[in-house]
Write a protein that holds these residues in place. Structure first.
Motif, PDB file in Angstrom:
ATOM      1  N   LEU A 123       3.897  -3.314  -5.717  1.00 13.91           N
ATOM      2  CA  LEU A 123       4.845  -3.142  -4.619  1.00 13.91           C
ATOM      3  C   LEU A 123       4.109  -2.847  -3.313  1.00 13.91           C
ATOM      4  O   LEU A 123       4.450  -3.386  -2.254  1.00 13.91           O
ATOM      5  N   ALA A 124       3.069  -2.014  -3.388  1.00 12.38           N
ATOM      6  CA  ALA A 124       2.313  -1.682  -2.184  1.00 12.38           C
ATOM      7  C   ALA A 124       1.586  -2.905  -1.633  1.00 12.38           C
ATOM      8  O   ALA A 124       1.549  -3.121  -0.407  1.00 12.38           O
ATOM      9  N   LEU A 125       1.007  -3.711  -2.495  1.00  9.29           N
ATOM     10  CA  LEU A 125       0.315  -4.915  -2.034  1.00  9.29           C
ATOM     11  C   LEU A 125       1.307  -5.902  -1.440  1.00  9.29           C
ATOM     12  O   LEU A 125       1.021  -6.548  -0.416  1.00  9.29           O
ATOM     13  N   GLN A 126       2.476  -6.016  -2.046  1.00 15.88           N
ATOM     14  CA  GLN A 126       3.529  -6.867  -1.483  1.00 15.88           C
ATOM     15  C   GLN A 126       3.880  -6.410  -0.069  1.00 15.88           C
ATOM     16  O   GLN A 126       3.988  -7.226   0.863  1.00 15.88           O
TER      17      GLN A 126
ATOM     18  N   THR B 243       3.500  -7.216   5.655  1.00 12.41           N
ATOM     19  CA  THR B 243       3.380  -6.571   6.960  1.00 12.41           C
ATOM     20  C   THR B 243       2.238  -7.176   7.768  1.00 12.41           C
ATOM     21  O   THR B 243       2.369  -7.434   8.965  1.00 12.41           O
ATOM     22  N   ALA B 244       1.100  -7.415   7.106  1.00 11.18           N
ATOM     23  CA  ALA B 244      -0.090  -7.904   7.806  1.00 11.18           C
ATOM     24  C   ALA B 244       0.103  -9.317   8.346  1.00 11.18           C
ATOM     25  O   ALA B 244      -0.345  -9.631   9.460  1.00 11.18           O
TER      26      ALA B 244
ATOM     27  N   ALA C  86      12.473  -8.472   1.340  1.00  8.28           N
ATOM     28  CA  ALA C  86      11.487  -7.783   0.500  1.00  8.28           C
ATOM     29  C   ALA C  86      10.058  -8.227   0.784  1.00  8.28           C
ATOM     30  O   ALA C  86       9.111  -7.460   0.565  1.00  8.28           O
ATOM     31  N   ASN C  87       9.878  -9.444   1.264  1.00  2.69           N
ATOM     32  CA  ASN C  87       8.537  -9.937   1.555  1.00  2.69           C
ATOM     33  C   ASN C  87       8.134  -9.732   3.006  1.00  2.69           C
ATOM     34  O   ASN C  87       7.063 -10.172   3.411  1.00  2.69           O
TER      35      ASN C  87
ATOM     36  N   GLY D 223       7.127  -3.698   6.393  1.00  2.00           N
ATOM     37  CA  GLY D 223       7.644  -2.371   6.131  1.00  2.00           C
ATOM     38  C   GLY D 223       7.324  -1.821   4.759  1.00  2.00           C
ATOM     39  O   GLY D 223       6.956  -2.547   3.831  1.00  2.00           O
ATOM     40  N   ASN D 224       7.470  -0.494   4.658  1.00  2.28           N
ATOM     41  CA  ASN D 224       7.306   0.216   3.394  1.00  2.28           C
ATOM     42  C   ASN D 224       8.608   0.172   2.609  1.00  2.28           C
ATOM     43  O   ASN D 224       9.649   0.629   3.091  1.00  2.28           O
ATOM     44  N   SER D 225       8.548  -0.342   1.399  1.00  2.10           N
ATOM     45  CA  SER D 225       9.745  -0.371   0.548  1.00  2.10           C
ATOM     46  C   SER D 225      10.159   1.014   0.089  1.00  2.10           C
ATOM     47  O   SER D 225      11.332   1.244  -0.222  1.00  2.10           O
TER      48      SER D 225
END
Length: 551
Positions: free
Chosen positions: A71-74, A79-80, A130-131, A134-136
């Motif tokens: 989830l963090a990598l997503q 974001t990047a 979702a893609n 931002g932080n989910s």
């Protein structure tokens, strides 16, 4: 050849301290240079809120936050938005950093005595799919002791190196050149500035009293970014963010000038992604400034109505705390540099925090008692000081007086009372119903489903024009310079690359000077809590790599 040290580190901020600490652990001799006086050791990290990005931490699990590496990598990649050929190394750094944040980062810091506030914050919430950006989930962990608490263990390790005869601290040494001999960058030249007793962050003398030349087997550049150099910020301002602001506040002192980046470039370093930058849109003038144009960032909860300079609500999803650069882009296309928060006493007491170690004496001083006092306060004392003394605050009992105060503050009749009343009344009608089409109201209700937000960061939905929630408050917000997201291109060993992608022998870079890794680990946007961690991760990598490369 006679060397003055095994490694020279340029910059005594957090990245420089982390790199030097690793070199000390490896038994290497280091000269640590900085143009500022010794009282400014730790650099910008000292002034920070101490926010760190962790993934699936014990603090998150206690708050019932379900996080994962995937989830963090997503979130990071969404974001990047990496989309350039030169994003090859930044993307590798991003993947490595998420591994670090989901792996040994917290335990590594914990072993050094770093502790964390138990409530995890939710920064940069995004508001897209979702893609997207931002932080989910909440991932913003506040260091117990804020920035000074994070700097302390690394400063301690460096000073232990001084005691062992491994480290020489040379402050008031301003680097002006990098040179090579025998095919490797091994020479650092510069000017010695006169001693200064200027307090941390305040302007220090630039009177030159001498010159220096030092040689080492390797050099690590950890000199920071460009946020204190407004001319350079404007020169590198990207077209996608509109016209550069005419007026900017400084989130960093003037000595954060970016000059070392140009020096490294002239030595052959590749400087990439210089148009990527991170500036805040919720800046207010510090009523008690330390450096020129000193601004403080409001860390807002989601409830304030955000208006442009003409009193129009910002579009979805540009709510407080959701998308920093999306909001910046929108603002810079309005033709004005400022915006407004409109809120009430109930919201400001619950939702306003101020970024910076000096604005959070309870957390910085590690006082549990003061944290509880702050939580029970109607309005926290640092925020109340800005309400009473800050030039950007208008506090009135009724909307008409508030609008008059807003217009008087800017010297323009840009805010129409009738139109603002219409917008607020419409919003207040939505609050009275459990159903709503106002997505900000939906976001507020969603935020309060997270216990951390419900306890200390998000006020219960209510009518802004309810006298019981007053008085009404308007806060004029300016653009606040902060971080460079681009920098010197480096591989995963923090070796600086040249324009052809080959390592420059002997030269390393870390921290903001390296775009926090690779020349831009964040891509176009940040997830927050990732700047200090980027300094630590890249500084550690540079120190370990340089230690292994020198004999």
């Amino acid at each position: 050849m006679a060397y003055d040290a095994d490694v020279i580190v340029i910059g005594a901020g957090l990245a420089g301290l982390a790199a030097t600490a690793e070199l000390v652990d490896a038994g290497r001799k280091v000269v640590l240079l900085d143009q500022e006086p010794e009282q400014s050791i730790g650099g910008q990290a000292h002034w920070s809120f101490g926010g760190l990005f962790f993934v699936d931490s014990p603090e998150q699990r206690r708050m019932r936050i379900k996080d994962s590496h995937a989830l963090a990598l997503q979130d990071w990649l969404g974001t990047a938005g990496f989309d350039r050929e030169e994003d090859r190394w930044p993307r590798k750094w991003a993947e490595a950093y998420v591994d670090f944040a989901a792996g040994e980062k917290r335990a590594w810091l914990h072993r050094q005595g770093v502790r964390f506030f138990p409530v995890v914050g939710w920064a940069e919430r995004g508001g897209y799919d979702a893609n997207g950006h931002g932080n989910s989930v909440p991932r913003f962990h506040i260091t117990w002791g804020t920035g000074p608490g994070l700097v302390a263990p690394f400063e301690r390790r460096v000073r232990e190196g001084v005691a062992r005869g491994l480290v020489q601290l040379r402050f008031r040494h301003r680097v002006t050149g990098l040179g090579s001999s025998a095919g490797s960058l091994d020479t650092v030249t510069g000017e010695i500035l006169e001693p200064s007793d200027a307090e941390r962050g305040a302007a220090s003398s630039r009177e030159v009293t001498g010159a220096f030349e030092l040689k080492a087997q390797a050099v690590i550049v950890t000199s920071g970014g460009i946020g204190g150099n407004h001319d350079l910020v404007r020169a590198q301002w990207p077209k996608r963010l509109g016209t550069p602001p005419r007026k900017m506040l400084s989130g960093v002192p003037a000595h954060v000038d970016g000059l070392m980046l140009g020096i490294a470039e002239r030595a052959g370093a590749s400087h990439i992604n210089r148009d990527r930058m991170w500036h805040y849109t919720e800046g207010i003038e510090n009523w008690n400034p330390i450096w020129a144009k000193h601004g403080i960032r409001i860390l807002p909860g989601p409830s304030s109505i955000w208006l442009d300079a003409r009193g129009r609500r910002l579009p979805v999803p540009l709510f407080p705390g959701f998308d920093t650069l999306g909001t910046l882009e929108h603002i810079m296309r309005t033709g004005h540099d400022h915006t407004w928060f409109v809120l009430d006493r109930k919201i400001i007491g619950k939702e306003f925090a101020l970024s910076g170690s000096e604005q959070n004496p309870d957390l910085t001083g590690k006082s549990v008692r003061d944290v509880f006092v702050r939580a029970r306060a109607d309005v926290p004392a640092p925020v109340k000081a800005f309400m009473d003394k800050g030039v950007d605050f208008v506090v009135e009992k009724d909307l008409g007086a508030l609008v008059r105060g807003m217009n008087e503050l800017t010297g323009d009749e840009l805010i129409d009372e009738a139109e603002l009343r219409r917008q607020i009344t419409a919003r207040d009608r939505e609050v009275a119903n459990p159903f709503t089409k106002d997505l900000q109201v939906t976001a507020i209700r969603g935020a309060r489903k997270y216990l951390g937000d419900k306890l200390i960061r998000t006020a219960a939905p209510h009518r802004l024009l309810d006298p019981k929630a007053g008085p009404l408050i308007a806060v004029r917000l300016g653009i606040l310079t902060r971080k460079s997201l681009g920098g010197l291109e480096t591989d995963l060993s923090s070796r600086v690359l040249d324009g052809s992608g080959n390592p420059l022998p002997g030269l390393y870079a870390a921290g903001e000077a390296a775009g926090f890794g690779g020349g831009g680990v964040h891509g176009y946007r940040s997830l927050e809590g990732t700047f200090l961690g980027g300094c630590l991760f890249s500084g550690r990598a540079a120190g370990r790599a340089a230690a292994g490369a020198v004999s």
